[in-house]
Every structure is written in structure tokens, then in C-alpha cells.
Design an enzyme around this catalytic site. Sequence first.
Site, mmCIF file in Angstrom:
data_model
loop_
_atom_site.group_PDB
_atom_site.id
_atom_site.type_symbol
_atom_site.label_atom_id
_atom_site.label_comp_id
_atom_site.label_asym_id
_atom_site.label_seq_id
_atom_site.Cartn_x
_atom_site.Cartn_y
_atom_site.Cartn_z
ATOM 1 N N SER A 140 0.865 -1.229 -0.195
ATOM 2 C CA SER A 140 -0.042 0.034 -0.085
ATOM 3 C C SER A 140 0.883 1.243 0.081
ATOM 4 C CB SER A 140 -1.046 -0.016 1.270
ATOM 5 O OG SER A 140 -1.421 1.157 1.491
ATOM 6 N N TYR A 153 -2.792 -1.410 9.876
ATOM 7 C CA TYR A 153 -2.890 -1.662 8.625
ATOM 8 C C TYR A 153 -1.599 -1.267 7.792
ATOM 9 C CZ TYR A 153 -4.188 -1.271 3.519
ATOM 10 O OH TYR A 153 -4.045 -0.978 2.154
#
Length: 248
Positions: A140, A153
Site C-alpha cells: 500500500s 494496517y
Amino acid sequence: MKGRTVLYTGAAGGLGFETTLLMIDRGATVIAIDYNRDKLAALEQAALGRGPGRLVVSDADLGDLAAYRAVLERLLAETGGFDIVINNAGIYPSKPFEDFTLEEYQAVQRVNVDAGVLAVQIGLPGMKSRGFGRIVNISSITVSGGWENLSPYVASKMTLIGLTRAWAREFGPAGVTVNAIAPGAFPTDAEKIHPDPEGYERMVLDAQAIKRRGHAGDIANTIAFFTSDEAGFITGQTLHVNGGWTMN
């Protein structure tokens, strides 16, 4: 990709859907793992009449690793092995760091990291025996910094980059490549966590060098390259697909 079998987690989601269809078009058998049965049904409908590959769907809760292992072992026996593993599924709870319990933090790691580790452990022996394998970890843009309230995350997505490098070194002699893709901001369900969608979109376009939103095909084409024979000399790399938001 004719004759290849792909294990793809999160395959029915915003970024997985187009990649799954592209791989079917190129001849692969795609085992689509997703927890959302409605999205899997939509993927099955979209795949009707496509080929020369085929679609195999399986709903699974990646947070239940014992149950997920049983699903993977069954799919391995049914298909004869995984040539390609794409670890794409992820959860992304958002709140300040001090509000996360340790159990919540561990739940994110279980889905985003541990489930991927399990898939590779199960698929790797067959890859080694065939002298061919492709593993792609979806990281990400958040690992580059600039996002708050997503610490579990971000930690999970950076872990995938570390595993990409470690696995690439270890699996390379067996003909298995391992790479990561770090998508930028794509208009998927993940963006629903932002309270001001229009303001967020303006921020994204201002930050990017390319002044359009990314679309699922941008990721599909990148995955298709990394999993191809043509990418056989590329391993241990993280490719940032973000319209020039961050540059490496």
C-alpha cells in the site's frame, strides 16, 4: 498464462475483480478467495462465457487460520497446485493508535499477513517441484507515510514488503519470484473510511503527477506482468503504482 493456476485472495474486491477476469482471458485457472459471497457471485456472473481460462470461487474467512488452512488444502488437492499466489486481501480499521486493543491489532496482522504466509507455505512445495512460481504481495502507498489512524494496517503492509525481500532471496534458486505492488489511491470500498470523499479526491489528484484517478486495470496489468514469464528476472522488488504520488 495458459495452464497456470492462480490463488488470489480478495479476488472479488475493487482491485481484484479486473485482474481475475484478465487472467481468465489469458488462460489461467483463477481460484478466487473472498469473504463476500455477493461479490463472488458478481464475479462468477462476469466470468460467464470468458476463456480460455476458468474461475473457481471459494468464500473463506482469512481471520480463521485453521479453517483457511483446510480450504487451501482442499483447493490444492482439487487443482493440483498453485503456480501463482497473490496475497491481496486486507482489512483496514481506522482509529487513533491508542484506541486499538492488542487483539484488534493482531486481527489485522492475521488477515493481512498471516493468511498470506499460510498460502505461501502450502503452495510453495509445488512451485519448487515444478521449478516455477510467482508470488505477488499487495502492499500500500500508506507505507510511505502521510496517513494517520491506520497503524495496524500500515504495519501489516510494510511486513509484506519485508517478506517479499526475504522470500525472494530464499525461493529464487527454485525458480520462484516474489514481488510486491504498492497501489496508490484507487476509488474502491477502502475509500469509504474517509469522511469527506470529495475533499479526499481533490487531495489525491493534487498529490499525483498524473491527473486522473487510478483504475483497477492499472493494477491488473501490473500483476499480469509480474506473474508472466517475461518477469522471470525480477524479484524482491516493490513497484509503486500511484500516478507519481510517491517516487522511488
